[in-house]
Design an enzyme around this catalytic site. Structure first.
Site, short mmCIF file in Angstrom:
data_model
loop_
_atom_site.label_atom_id
_atom_site.label_comp_id
_atom_site.label_asym_id
_atom_site.label_seq_id
_atom_site.Cartn_x
_atom_site.Cartn_y
_atom_site.Cartn_z
N SER A 1 3.84 49.90 -15.93
CA SER A 1 4.49 49.57 -14.68
C SER A 1 3.52 49.19 -13.56
O SER A 1 3.92 48.50 -12.62
CB SER A 1 5.42 50.70 -14.23
OG SER A 1 4.76 51.92 -14.24
N HIS B 1 1.42 51.94 -9.47
CA HIS B 1 2.42 50.97 -9.00
C HIS B 1 1.93 50.27 -7.74
O HIS B 1 1.96 49.04 -7.64
CB HIS B 1 3.75 51.67 -8.68
CG HIS B 1 4.36 52.35 -9.83
ND1 HIS B 1 5.16 53.46 -9.69
CD2 HIS B 1 4.31 52.11 -11.17
CE1 HIS B 1 5.58 53.87 -10.87
NE2 HIS B 1 5.06 53.07 -11.79
#
Length: 164
Positions: free
Chosen positions: A77, A143
């Site tokens: 991610s 992230h």
């Protein structure tokens, strides 16, 4: 000591956390985002540009996550957020490249990451003040660092759309 295995020549550790996932839903969610975002970039860049973009975002996001939490993290991610940041910048700086990602998709991803950050803050304070042992195990630094890397790389002409 920090980066001991990497200093001993195990350079693959800079990128391998992106290949590991915490379960079926984790990898499914990341691969759906990769299909949505990666496909758009892959259609516009040369193969080596796409691989280089992915490697740089992965190494950047993994390094920052390692500095924040140590070696126990995994997932793709960070790269997903980097690809989203890259597309967002390319849409603004080079609209003729035609990235068709709706702004609502980028807003959804940003709200999702922000929501995870809020959950992580609640977790931090409940543990810090002895209220509860509520651990999230979310690599939110990856992230955010990935998104920043994608935004920065989106401003570099090296990653402009290939000419036909």
């Amino acid at each position: 000591p920090m980066f001991i295995q990497i200093r001993n020549g195990q350079l693959w550790r800079l990128i391998t956390p992106v290949l590991l996932h915490g379960g079926f839903l984790h990898i499914l969610f990341n691969m759906l985002w990769l299909w949505l975002l990666g496909r758009q970039i892959e259609e516009r860049l040369r193969f080596w540009q796409y691989i280089l973009l992915t490697l740089i975002i992965g190494i950047f996001s993994n390094t920052f996550q390692y500095l924040m939490s140590g070696p126990l993290f995994l997932g793709y991610s960070g790269i997903i957020c980097g690809l989203a940041g890259f597309i967002w910048v390319r849409q603004r700086n080079a609209p003729w490249e035609g990235y068709p990602l709706p702004s609502s998709t980028l807003i959804f991803l940003a709200v999702f990451v922000f929501g995870m950050m809020c959950i992580q803050l609640v977790s931090f304070f409940t543990i810090r003040f002895g209220i509860a042992n509520f651990s999230t195990n979310i690599a939110n630094t990856a992230h955010i660092a990935g998104a920043i890397a994608g935004i920065l790389l989106g401003k570099i002409s090296l990653f402009a759309k290939r000419s036909s």
